[in-house]
Design an enzyme around this catalytic site. Structure first.
Site: not given
Length: 287
Positions: A205, A229, A279
């Protein structure tokens, strides 16, 4: 956190019962819980309900609410299915009785089959020739923008070395790509595959949305753009270890409607593809 042991202590949850676990949080410089932490803790919870030696091969998650750093997170696991080859788990992360995150994870028994992969970029600088975030802080700390300096000052169990250093004062649009070498700090011996996957999930991430901001760097940066996110998917392909530097090679095919999409591949230094990530993140310009 300064070493991998600190990170593992964060990711390995307290067991409440067979399908419920509690976790705490550590900041990475943001006022809310880091998405990679929730992802990795949820994977830890799901993995601890797997008793048939199956290995995580994919995960898909949505971030529903910003997590509070000062409140514990409860991870509730639903054993969706244990089939002949695959086991599926659904995990809900809850704070103050409110779901903040959901994850679906699939585990696969060991099987042999066809094998191919894409090639890693061949013209990248090696980590020995690059500066880490720590090196940049030491070299340019007195002149770095305040927010960037504060971000670099956070202790982390991972060392990051981008292959290209962007001058924050040279405002120009950049290609939608980003390549970052990374390596764990501390003793990495004795990590089983499940723990290594949890650590890699945590790291996945970091840095992704940089590639989506790059094409707009002339006007956009982390101080005037609200980023978060929204979802996260990851696929694990091959066994690996953390004894050497790994490469996270990222690109952003699209950004529109205040959302940026990024995807990346994680390679060993010798070019073995071990995982892929995708993502979509919020990229909302602030007035």
């Amino acid at each position: 956190m300064t070493t991998v042991n600190d990170l593992l202590n964060l990711l390995i949850l307290e067991k409440v019962d067979d399908c419920k676990f509690n976790g705490v949080s550590e900041t990475v410089g943001s006022p809310v819980v880091f998405g990679g932490q929730v992802l990795a803790q949820a994977v830890n919870a799901a993995s601890r309900t797997i008793t048939n030696q199956r290995v995580l091969h994919s995960l898909h998650a949505y971030f529903l609410e910003a997590g509070n750093l000062n409140t514990s997170i409860t991870y509730s696991v639903n054993k969706v299915r244990d089939g002949g080859s695959f086991s599926v788990r659904r995990v809900t992360a809850i704070q103050n009785e409110v779901p903040i995150f959901i994850l679906a994870a699939s585990f696969h028994k060991a099987e042999e089959g066809y094998d191919h992969q894409i090639e890693m970029k061949s013209n990248l600088k090696q980590p020995e020739d690059l500066l880490s975030w720590t090196d940049m802080l030491k070299k340019w700390g007195d002149i770095l923008p305040k927010d960037l300096k504060a971000f670099f000052e956070i202790n982390r169990p991972i060392e990051f070395k981008p292959t290209e250093i962007v001058n924050p004062f040279d405002r120009k649009n950049l290609p939608p790509y980003s390549d970052v070498w990374f390596k764990l700090k501390g003793d990495i011996n004795g990590l089983n595959l499940s723990k290594k996957q949890q650590v890699l999930t945590y790291i996945s991430d970091y840095n992704l949305l940089i590639s989506a901001l790059n094409p707009h760097a002339k006007i956009a940066d982390w101080t005037n753009t609200l980023t978060a996110s929204l979802d996260h998917s990851m696929w694990f392909f091959r066994e690996f270890d953390f004894s050497d530097w790994l490469l996270f090679s990222m690109e952003s095919p699209s950004a529109s409607r205040a959302r940026g999409f990024a995807r990346g591949n994680i390679f060993t230094r010798d070019g073995k593809l071990i995982a892929s990530v995708a993502q979509e993140g919020l990229m909302r310009p602030l007035n």
